[in-house]
Design a protein around this motif. Structure first.
Motif, PDB file in Angstrom:
ATOM      1  N   VAL A   1      -5.155  -1.090  -7.268  1.00  0.00           N
ATOM      2  CA  VAL A   1      -6.304  -0.248  -6.937  1.00  0.00           C
ATOM      3  C   VAL A   1      -5.798   1.176  -6.753  1.00  0.00           C
ATOM      4  O   VAL A   1      -4.905   1.421  -5.941  1.00  0.00           O
ATOM      5  CB  VAL A   1      -7.010  -0.740  -5.659  1.00  0.00           C
ATOM      6  CG1 VAL A   1      -8.102   0.239  -5.239  1.00  0.00           C
ATOM      7  CG2 VAL A   1      -7.598  -2.125  -5.877  1.00  0.00           C
ATOM      8  N   GLU A   2      -6.364   2.119  -7.498  1.00  0.00           N
ATOM      9  CA  GLU A   2      -5.940   3.521  -7.432  1.00  0.00           C
ATOM     10  C   GLU A   2      -6.949   4.372  -6.662  1.00  0.00           C
ATOM     11  O   GLU A   2      -8.078   3.978  -6.444  1.00  0.00           O
ATOM     12  CB  GLU A   2      -5.796   4.087  -8.844  1.00  0.00           C
ATOM     13  CG  GLU A   2      -4.759   3.406  -9.704  1.00  0.00           C
ATOM     14  CD  GLU A   2      -4.653   4.083 -11.050  1.00  0.00           C
ATOM     15  OE1 GLU A   2      -3.824   5.004 -11.194  1.00  0.00           O
ATOM     16  OE2 GLU A   2      -5.408   3.702 -11.966  1.00  0.00           O
ATOM     17  N   ASP A   3      -6.491   5.584  -6.282  1.00  0.00           N
ATOM     18  CA  ASP A   3      -7.353   6.588  -5.635  1.00  0.00           C
ATOM     19  C   ASP A   3      -8.075   6.030  -4.411  1.00  0.00           C
ATOM     20  O   ASP A   3      -9.241   6.345  -4.153  1.00  0.00           O
ATOM     21  CB  ASP A   3      -8.378   7.137  -6.631  1.00  0.00           C
ATOM     22  CG  ASP A   3      -7.712   7.862  -7.796  1.00  0.00           C
ATOM     23  OD1 ASP A   3      -6.731   8.591  -7.560  1.00  0.00           O
ATOM     24  OD2 ASP A   3      -8.169   7.679  -8.937  1.00  0.00           O
ATOM     25  N   ALA A   4      -7.380   5.222  -3.645  1.00  0.00           N
ATOM     26  CA  ALA A   4      -7.998   4.564  -2.495  1.00  0.00           C
ATOM     27  C   ALA A   4      -8.062   5.493  -1.285  1.00  0.00           C
ATOM     28  O   ALA A   4      -7.177   6.328  -1.064  1.00  0.00           O
ATOM     29  CB  ALA A   4      -7.219   3.303  -2.135  1.00  0.00           C
ATOM     30  N   ASP A   5      -9.111   5.331  -0.503  1.00  0.00           N
ATOM     31  CA  ASP A   5      -9.251   6.009   0.796  1.00  0.00           C
ATOM     32  C   ASP A   5      -8.573   5.099   1.818  1.00  0.00           C
ATOM     33  O   ASP A   5      -9.152   4.101   2.255  1.00  0.00           O
ATOM     34  CB  ASP A   5     -10.738   6.188   1.107  1.00  0.00           C
ATOM     35  CG  ASP A   5     -10.985   6.918   2.416  1.00  0.00           C
ATOM     36  OD1 ASP A   5     -10.165   6.786   3.341  1.00  0.00           O
ATOM     37  OD2 ASP A   5     -12.010   7.612   2.514  1.00  0.00           O
ATOM     38  N   LEU A   6      -7.342   5.439   2.204  1.00  0.00           N
ATOM     39  CA  LEU A   6      -6.556   4.508   3.016  1.00  0.00           C
ATOM     40  C   LEU A   6      -7.160   4.181   4.377  1.00  0.00           C
ATOM     41  O   LEU A   6      -7.081   3.018   4.795  1.00  0.00           O
ATOM     42  CB  LEU A   6      -5.119   5.019   3.171  1.00  0.00           C
ATOM     43  CG  LEU A   6      -4.267   5.007   1.898  1.00  0.00           C
ATOM     44  CD1 LEU A   6      -2.790   5.175   2.255  1.00  0.00           C
ATOM     45  CD2 LEU A   6      -4.457   3.728   1.101  1.00  0.00           C
ATOM     46  N   PRO A   7      -7.735   5.129   5.112  1.00  0.00           N
ATOM     47  CA  PRO A   7      -8.362   4.719   6.377  1.00  0.00           C
ATOM     48  C   PRO A   7      -9.429   3.641   6.178  1.00  0.00           C
ATOM     49  O   PRO A   7      -9.516   2.691   6.961  1.00  0.00           O
ATOM     50  CB  PRO A   7      -8.980   6.026   6.896  1.00  0.00           C
ATOM     51  CG  PRO A   7      -8.084   7.098   6.350  1.00  0.00           C
ATOM     52  CD  PRO A   7      -7.727   6.600   4.971  1.00  0.00           C
ATOM     53  N   LYS A   8     -10.229   3.776   5.121  1.00  0.00           N
ATOM     54  CA  LYS A   8     -11.247   2.757   4.841  1.00  0.00           C
ATOM     55  C   LYS A   8     -10.595   1.440   4.423  1.00  0.00           C
ATOM     56  O   LYS A   8     -11.046   0.364   4.818  1.00  0.00           O
ATOM     57  CB  LYS A   8     -12.194   3.248   3.753  1.00  0.00           C
ATOM     58  CG  LYS A   8     -13.114   4.373   4.187  1.00  0.00           C
ATOM     59  CD  LYS A   8     -14.083   4.747   3.075  1.00  0.00           C
ATOM     60  CE  LYS A   8     -15.032   5.845   3.524  1.00  0.00           C
ATOM     61  NZ  LYS A   8     -15.977   6.247   2.448  1.00  0.00           N
TER      62      LYS A   8
ATOM     63  N   ILE B   1       0.850  -1.190   0.000  1.00  0.00           N
ATOM     64  CA  ILE B   1       0.000   0.000   0.000  1.00  0.00           C
ATOM     65  C   ILE B   1       0.887   1.242   0.000  1.00  0.00           C
ATOM     66  O   ILE B   1       1.783   1.375   0.840  1.00  0.00           O
ATOM     67  CB  ILE B   1      -0.920   0.032   1.233  1.00  0.00           C
ATOM     68  CG1 ILE B   1      -1.770  -1.241   1.300  1.00  0.00           C
ATOM     69  CG2 ILE B   1      -1.810   1.270   1.210  1.00  0.00           C
ATOM     70  CD1 ILE B   1      -2.605  -1.354   2.568  1.00  0.00           C
ATOM     71  N   GLY B   2       0.641   2.149  -0.950  1.00  0.00           N
ATOM     72  CA  GLY B   2       1.420   3.374  -1.041  1.00  0.00           C
ATOM     73  C   GLY B   2       0.574   4.594  -0.724  1.00  0.00           C
ATOM     74  O   GLY B   2      -0.544   4.723  -1.212  1.00  0.00           O
ATOM     75  N   GLU B   3       1.114   5.476   0.115  1.00  0.00           N
ATOM     76  CA  GLU B   3       0.421   6.730   0.438  1.00  0.00           C
ATOM     77  C   GLU B   3       1.083   7.891  -0.286  1.00  0.00           C
ATOM     78  O   GLU B   3       2.239   8.218  -0.034  1.00  0.00           O
ATOM     79  CB  GLU B   3       0.420   6.997   1.945  1.00  0.00           C
ATOM     80  CG  GLU B   3      -0.340   8.278   2.288  1.00  0.00           C
ATOM     81  CD  GLU B   3      -0.175   8.743   3.729  1.00  0.00           C
ATOM     82  OE1 GLU B   3      -1.024   9.526   4.183  1.00  0.00           O
ATOM     83  OE2 GLU B   3       0.802   8.338   4.387  1.00  0.00           O
ATOM     84  N   CYS B   4       0.341   8.514  -1.181  1.00  0.00           N
ATOM     85  CA  CYS B   4       0.786   9.725  -1.883  1.00  0.00           C
ATOM     86  C   CYS B   4       2.151   9.556  -2.540  1.00  0.00           C
ATOM     87  O   CYS B   4       2.985  10.476  -2.512  1.00  0.00           O
ATOM     88  CB  CYS B   4       0.792  10.928  -0.943  1.00  0.00           C
ATOM     89  SG  CYS B   4      -0.847  11.393  -0.368  1.00  0.00           S
ATOM     90  N   LEU B   5       2.403   8.397  -3.125  1.00  0.00           N
ATOM     91  CA  LEU B   5       3.628   8.210  -3.896  1.00  0.00           C
ATOM     92  C   LEU B   5       3.526   9.058  -5.159  1.00  0.00           C
ATOM     93  O   LEU B   5       2.511   9.011  -5.856  1.00  0.00           O
ATOM     94  CB  LEU B   5       3.816   6.740  -4.256  1.00  0.00           C
ATOM     95  CG  LEU B   5       4.055   5.790  -3.081  1.00  0.00           C
ATOM     96  CD1 LEU B   5       4.014   4.346  -3.551  1.00  0.00           C
ATOM     97  CD2 LEU B   5       5.390   6.087  -2.412  1.00  0.00           C
TER      98      LEU B   5
ATOM     99  N   LEU C   1      -2.888   2.156  -4.107  1.00  0.00           N
ATOM    100  CA  LEU C   1      -2.314   3.508  -4.101  1.00  0.00           C
ATOM    101  C   LEU C   1      -3.383   4.487  -3.644  1.00  0.00           C
ATOM    102  O   LEU C   1      -4.511   4.478  -4.134  1.00  0.00           O
ATOM    103  CB  LEU C   1      -1.818   3.878  -5.501  1.00  0.00           C
ATOM    104  CG  LEU C   1      -0.682   3.025  -6.055  1.00  0.00           C
ATOM    105  CD1 LEU C   1      -0.363   3.439  -7.496  1.00  0.00           C
ATOM    106  CD2 LEU C   1       0.572   3.152  -5.195  1.00  0.00           C
ATOM    107  N   SER C   2      -3.007   5.339  -2.716  1.00  0.00           N
ATOM    108  CA  SER C   2      -3.961   6.303  -2.164  1.00  0.00           C
ATOM    109  C   SER C   2      -4.310   7.380  -3.176  1.00  0.00           C
ATOM    110  O   SER C   2      -3.599   7.595  -4.171  1.00  0.00           O
ATOM    111  CB  SER C   2      -3.366   6.965  -0.919  1.00  0.00           C
ATOM    112  OG  SER C   2      -2.360   7.900  -1.297  1.00  0.00           O
ATOM    113  N   ALA C   3      -5.401   8.085  -2.905  1.00  0.00           N
ATOM    114  CA  ALA C   3      -5.706   9.300  -3.650  1.00  0.00           C
ATOM    115  C   ALA C   3      -4.528  10.257  -3.462  1.00  0.00           C
ATOM    116  O   ALA C   3      -3.949  10.346  -2.381  1.00  0.00           O
ATOM    117  CB  ALA C   3      -6.994   9.927  -3.109  1.00  0.00           C
ATOM    118  N   GLY C   4      -4.143  10.933  -4.530  1.00  0.00           N
ATOM    119  CA  GLY C   4      -2.987  11.816  -4.466  1.00  0.00           C
ATOM    120  C   GLY C   4      -1.709  11.175  -4.944  1.00  0.00           C
ATOM    121  O   GLY C   4      -0.678  11.848  -5.063  1.00  0.00           O
TER     122      GLY C   4
END
Length: 208
Positions: A113-120, A60-64, A87-90
């Motif tokens: 999976v793109e533009d994911a809401d990571l907390p969810k 899982i990548g956050e804002c890469l 991959l998170s949104a952003g």
């Protein structure tokens, strides 16, 4: 579509091919040394159902943001046999030409999976009994001390800022890679690769 010089090679084409001159092909390409072939393909959209398997193993990548890092991580995750990439949104576009080249075609072999809401996403994965592991400079545990044979997801943060506190606080555990004192951090794709293959190492060793 292919360049005239490339089209002279002997291939079994399974789709209609438009051949153009080398100079025209060069003008259509975004690289200075194109490989001579390009195509329009349908974009696949994946959901979390595509990622969940027995003994899931996710990245899982956050804002890469760097296309090279994103492509390299996708390629490495595919090579390591991961169930999928989130991959998170952003985050950057996985269909950016630089990302596609860095991934070396791996975007066609692993669900992303793109533009994911990571907390969810993290909440969903926890309900599936998937261990959430955050890479963090303040981590107190080495990845080699964890049981990565169980279902797990590895969180990798932004190249410049790492994981946000809000996301790292949702993880079950924060890990840190050992580094000599003069080096503060590793490149995101390198850190991700090390952790991905620690999962591979543990699972391969267990099978032997």
């Amino acid at each position: 579509m292919c360049a005239e010089s490339w089209g002279k090679k002997s291939f079994d084409f399974r789709a209609p091919i438009l051949t153009v001159s080398d100079s025209r092909f060069l003008s259509l390409s975004d690289t200075t040394t194109p490989q001579g072939i390009m195509a329009v393909c349908e974009k696949h959209t994946f959901t979390f159902d595509h990622l969940l398997k027995e003994n899931s193993f996710l990245l899982i990548g956050e804002c890469l943001s760097d296309p090279g890092n994103i492509g390299t991580l996708i390629r490495t995750a595919a090579a390591a046999g991961a169930s999928g990439v989130v991959l998170s949104a952003g985050s950057g576009d996985i269909y950016n030409p630089k990302t596609i080249r860095a991934a070396a075609g791996a975007v066609l072999h692993i669900p992303v999976v793109e533009d994911a809401d990571l907390p969810k996403v993290i909440s969903f994965l926890k309900h599936q009994n998937i261990l959430i592991i955050a890479t963090h400079l303040c981590g107190s545990v080495l990845p080699y001390e964890l049981d990565l044979c169980q279902s797990c997801a590895i969180l990798i943060g932004n190249e410049a800022h790492g994981l946000s506190d809000s996301i790292s606080n949702l993880a079950d555990i924060c890990v840190k890679l050992p580094m000599h004192s003069n080096i503060e951090s590793l490149n995101a794709s390198v850190a991700g690769g090390i952790l991905l293959y620690e999962v591979v190492r543990q699972r391969f060793t267990k099978k032997r």
